[in-house]
Design an enzyme around this catalytic site. Structure first.
Site, mmCIF file in Angstrom:
data_model
loop_
_atom_site.group_PDB
_atom_site.id
_atom_site.type_symbol
_atom_site.label_atom_id
_atom_site.label_comp_id
_atom_site.label_asym_id
_atom_site.label_seq_id
_atom_site.Cartn_x
_atom_site.Cartn_y
_atom_site.Cartn_z
ATOM 1 N N LYS A 26 -12.246 43.329 9.038
ATOM 2 C CA LYS A 26 -10.916 43.355 9.655
ATOM 3 C C LYS A 26 -9.949 42.522 8.815
ATOM 4 O O LYS A 26 -10.135 41.314 8.654
ATOM 5 C CB LYS A 26 -10.976 42.772 11.068
ATOM 6 C CG LYS A 26 -9.661 42.976 11.833
ATOM 7 C CD LYS A 26 -9.603 42.189 13.105
ATOM 8 C CE LYS A 26 -8.913 40.857 12.926
ATOM 9 N NZ LYS A 26 -7.517 40.957 12.476
ATOM 10 N N GLU A 52 -14.060 29.583 5.797
ATOM 11 C CA GLU A 52 -13.156 28.999 4.807
ATOM 12 C C GLU A 52 -11.838 28.765 5.523
ATOM 13 O O GLU A 52 -11.130 29.717 5.851
ATOM 14 C CB GLU A 52 -13.014 29.959 3.615
ATOM 15 C CG GLU A 52 -12.651 29.236 2.333
ATOM 16 C CD GLU A 52 -11.167 29.026 2.197
ATOM 17 O OE1 GLU A 52 -10.708 27.909 2.521
ATOM 18 O OE2 GLU A 52 -10.468 29.955 1.781
ATOM 19 N N CYS A 84 -4.180 28.264 0.820
ATOM 20 C CA CYS A 84 -4.917 27.126 1.386
ATOM 21 C C CYS A 84 -5.160 26.049 0.326
ATOM 22 O O CYS A 84 -5.458 24.911 0.658
ATOM 23 C CB CYS A 84 -6.221 27.588 2.014
ATOM 24 S SG CYS A 84 -7.229 28.578 0.923
ATOM 25 N N GLU A 126 -1.566 20.968 8.722
ATOM 26 C CA GLU A 126 -1.358 22.018 7.721
ATOM 27 C C GLU A 126 -0.071 22.776 8.045
ATOM 28 O O GLU A 126 0.014 23.425 9.089
ATOM 29 C CB GLU A 126 -2.545 22.985 7.719
ATOM 30 C CG GLU A 126 -2.494 23.927 6.535
ATOM 31 C CD GLU A 126 -3.590 24.973 6.545
ATOM 32 O OE1 GLU A 126 -3.934 25.471 7.636
ATOM 33 O OE2 GLU A 126 -4.088 25.307 5.460
HETATM 34 O O1 TXE Z 1 -4.631 32.589 11.240
HETATM 35 P P1 TXE Z 1 -5.827 33.104 12.091
HETATM 36 P P2 TXE Z 1 -3.088 32.695 11.555
HETATM 37 C C1 TXE Z 1 -3.802 28.616 8.566
HETATM 38 C C2 TXE Z 1 -2.347 28.266 8.465
HETATM 39 C C3 TXE Z 1 -1.741 29.094 9.511
HETATM 40 C C4 TXE Z 1 -2.797 29.026 10.569
HETATM 41 C C5 TXE Z 1 -2.771 30.142 11.542
HETATM 42 O O2 TXE Z 1 -2.149 26.910 8.771
HETATM 43 O O3 TXE Z 1 -0.517 28.576 9.964
HETATM 44 O O4 TXE Z 1 -3.987 29.071 9.850
HETATM 45 O O5 TXE Z 1 -2.622 31.371 10.868
HETATM 46 C C6 TXE Z 1 -8.419 36.742 12.886
HETATM 47 N N1 TXE Z 1 -11.911 36.317 16.604
HETATM 48 N N2 TXE Z 1 -4.230 29.641 7.631
HETATM 49 O O6 TXE Z 1 -2.781 32.588 12.998
HETATM 50 O O7 TXE Z 1 -5.397 33.380 13.495
HETATM 51 C C7 TXE Z 1 -7.000 37.203 12.641
HETATM 52 O O8 TXE Z 1 -6.777 38.457 13.252
HETATM 53 C C8 TXE Z 1 -12.016 36.869 15.387
HETATM 54 C C9 TXE Z 1 -5.083 29.186 6.603
HETATM 55 O O9 TXE Z 1 -2.580 33.863 10.899
HETATM 56 O O10 TXE Z 1 -6.927 32.175 11.868
HETATM 57 C C10 TXE Z 1 -6.970 37.235 11.135
HETATM 58 O O11 TXE Z 1 -7.609 38.421 10.667
HETATM 59 N N3 TXE Z 1 -11.008 36.890 14.510
HETATM 60 C C11 TXE Z 1 -5.668 30.251 5.839
HETATM 61 C C12 TXE Z 1 -7.821 36.022 10.763
HETATM 62 O O12 TXE Z 1 -8.598 35.739 11.911
HETATM 63 C C13 TXE Z 1 -9.850 36.308 14.855
HETATM 64 C C14 TXE Z 1 -5.032 31.547 5.732
HETATM 65 C C15 TXE Z 1 -6.998 34.781 10.403
HETATM 66 O O13 TXE Z 1 -6.091 34.526 11.443
HETATM 67 C C16 TXE Z 1 -9.696 35.699 16.117
HETATM 68 C C17 TXE Z 1 -4.216 31.890 6.869
HETATM 69 C C18 TXE Z 1 -10.794 35.722 17.008
HETATM 70 N N4 TXE Z 1 -10.749 35.171 18.234
HETATM 71 C C19 TXE Z 1 -3.838 30.925 7.748
HETATM 72 N N5 TXE Z 1 -8.440 35.203 16.191
HETATM 73 C C20 TXE Z 1 -6.544 29.920 4.703
HETATM 74 N N6 TXE Z 1 -7.550 29.087 4.912
HETATM 75 O O14 TXE Z 1 -6.372 30.435 3.627
HETATM 76 C C21 TXE Z 1 -7.830 35.497 15.024
HETATM 77 N N7 TXE Z 1 -8.668 36.183 14.215
#
Ligand code: TXE
Length: 488
Positions: A181, A256, A290, A391
């Site tokens: 996904k 990660e 990140c 962050e």
């Molecule tokens: O990330 P999410 P978001 C950090 C950054 C950002 C924060 C939130 O600080 O502001 O995270 O970003 C899926 N079960 N990073 O809200 O929600 C979601 O659909 C399974 C750091 O966009 O963590 C997406 O595909 N999956 C980072 C993925 O998780 C779930 C990069 C990431 O989304 C889920 C991006 C669930 N219950 C944001 N809920 C990095 N480390 O590079 C969400 N997802």
């Protein structure tokens, strides 16, 4: 043509080699952040869609897991080539979906997505397994490295196809079938990958790409009993939630997560190289990587000089529509994210900081509703403020002076995250000492984001669990089984 498809069409799930609408017929709007407007729709897939994907993967597994390494490698190479052949179209799609400059998607994101497949196409042909002779006991042990079965890959929006393929390629190379996904915020290039896989001859059901929200589609993946491992990149809170759900089901987990990386600058560094690299490590991809060095610590005897030069360099960056060739900084990924990043700028004063440059939203002519923000430099007086502890994940960095190694080590490590650190110095002893003591998974010395795909990649503390990259990824996506044979 890929380019035509991206303009208004509905994205579909890719299951069992076919493009399908979601069973419950639920859809989400897909935004172009550089314009702030909806340009398509994507499925909000439910448990039923995930069930369909798992069924397809289950059917494909016996054949795929028994293909020879050469066969697998050849197909992955063809996918790599397929991505490369469509570089301009994929780069345009990525830039439109994410807001990043087209030049960045063209130079970095899409070439790297292709390299991810090529790298693991090669790596799997070189992946060894171990043997241990029990001398004196007349026994020999050998370790099988078998694919896990069906694995889940969940990726974020900041480097969409780059990170999506970084997970999928090793999973497939190791002989697994995948339910993947992409982020619902940036689904387009993952959708386009399906067609490339079909053309490359990837058997149906080996890779299934399902779209939708985290709490519906993502949740259905992490809860599914037949999905035995989850590789996730995203926010730390989501990572914790995934661990809570998946750990009691004894799934293998690779997480990660976020970072709040120190960029440590000593006076003895190569100043010009440090300055231009610091510009990139602060603001590349609008600071939405990140690995960005969001906390800049500068040795006090060059602090004022650095401050002046850095502000001058940052003020020369062009913020603009990602499709304009001279844009250095494009749009942030979404309205929500822009508001989140802006909310940190709003608390600068109460957190004891001072905006040295930027801090304002930007209206770009012709793209007035896009989500643009100035690159922002904040001077902070202590490391405990929210600006240095949370962050922000946008074009915002903090700067602060330090006196000596001991002090800056404390500052660098005093944070819940532990992904990467950048060190600028020409002192070898200091480099060795600090590299050992920094609580992170990756240290860059006199460089930033220089990647060799064979190296372990990942963080400690709240930045995650496990390592991606090279054989680490192939180990994650396989189950070791030891066979002990006794002989007379
Ligand atoms: O990330 P999410 P978001 C950090 C950054 C950002 C924060 C939130 O600080 O502001 O995270 O970003 C899926 N079960 N990073 O809200 O929600 C979601 O659909 C399974 C750091 O966009 O963590 C997406 O595909 N999956 C980072 C993925 O998780 C779930 C990069 C990431 O989304 C889920 C991006 C669930 N219950 C944001 N809920 C990095 N480390 O590079 C969400 N997802």
């Amino acid at each position: 043509m890929v380019g035509e498809k991206t303009s208004s069409m509905k994205i579909q799930n890719y299951i069992d080699g076919k493009f399908l609408n979601p069973i419950a017929d639920q859809w989400i709007d897909n935004y172009n952040p550089s314009k702030g407007e909806v340009y398509g729709q994507i499925p909000n897939s439910t448990k039923e869609d995930i069930e369909l994907a798992v069924t397809a993967a289950k059917k494909a597994f016996p054949v795929w897991s028994n293909t020879t390494l050469n066969e697998r490698s050849e197909i992955l190479s063809k996918i790599a080539k397929g991505i490369f052949d469509k570089l301009p179209e994929l780069a345009k799609a990525e830039s439109k979906d994410n807001g990043k400059p087209l030049s960045l998607a063209t130079k970095i994101d899409i070439p790297r997505a292709s390299s991810n497949f090529q790298f693991f196409a090669d790596a799997i042909t070189q992946f060894p397994s171990e043997a241990h002779e029990s001398i004196g006991l007349n026994a020999i042990n050998f370790t099988l490295r078998q694919p896990i079965g069906i694995v889940g890959c969940i990726s974020p929006w900041n480097l969409p196809l780059y990170l999506f393929t970084w997970k999928i390629a090793p999973a497939l190379a190791a002989g697994n079938c995948v339910v993947a996904k992409p982020s619902e915020v940036t689904p387009m290039t993952a959708f386009l990958l399906g067609e490339i896989c079909n053309k490359a001859g990837l058997p149906s059901g080996v890779l299934n790409i399902v779209h939708g929200l985290g709490q519906t589609t993502g949740q259905a993946i992490i809860e599914h009993a037949n999905i035995k491992a989850i590789s996730f990149t995203g926010g730390t809170a989501t990572g914790a939630h995934i661990a809570k759900t998946a750990a009691p089901m004894f799934k293998k987990l690779s997480l990660e997560l976020g970072g709040k990386n120190p960029n440590i600058i000593f006076a003895d560094c190569d100043y010009e190289k440090m300055l231009s690299t610091t510009l990139r490590s602060s603001f590349a991809n609008q600071g939405q990587i990140c690995l960005c060095g969001s906390r800049i610590f500068v040795e006090e005897n060059i602090y004022e000089r650095f401050k002046k030069d850095f502000i001058r360099k940052v003020s020369q960056l062009t913020i603009g529509n990602p499709f304009d060739e001279d844009s250095d900084i494009g749009a942030l990924v979404s309205k929500n994210h822009l508001e989140k990043v802006k909310s940190y700028i709003d608390i600068v004063e109460e957190e004891g900081g001072k905006v040295l440059y930027g801090g304002e939203k930007v209206i770009v002519s012709g793209s007035e509703n896009g989500y643009y923000l100035q690159p922002t430099i904040i001077e902070v007086s202590n490391n405990d403020c929210k600006l240095n502890q949370e962050e922000i994940f946008g074009p915002v960095v903090t700067i602060m002076p330090f006196k000596n190694e001991e002090e800056v080590l404390k500052l660098a490590n005093n944070v819940k995250y532990g992904l990467s650190a950048t060190l600028w110095t020409n002192n070898l002893n200091r480099t060795m000492k600090m590299s050992k003591q920094l609580q992170v998974g990756i240290v860059w010395v006199n460089t930033w984001l220089m990647r060799d795909l064979r190296t372990p990649f990942g963080g400690v503390k709240a930045s995650g669990v496990g390592r991606e990259g090279g054989f680490e990824a192939l180990r994650f996506f396989t189950e070791p089984k030891n066979v002990c044979i006794s002989y007379d």
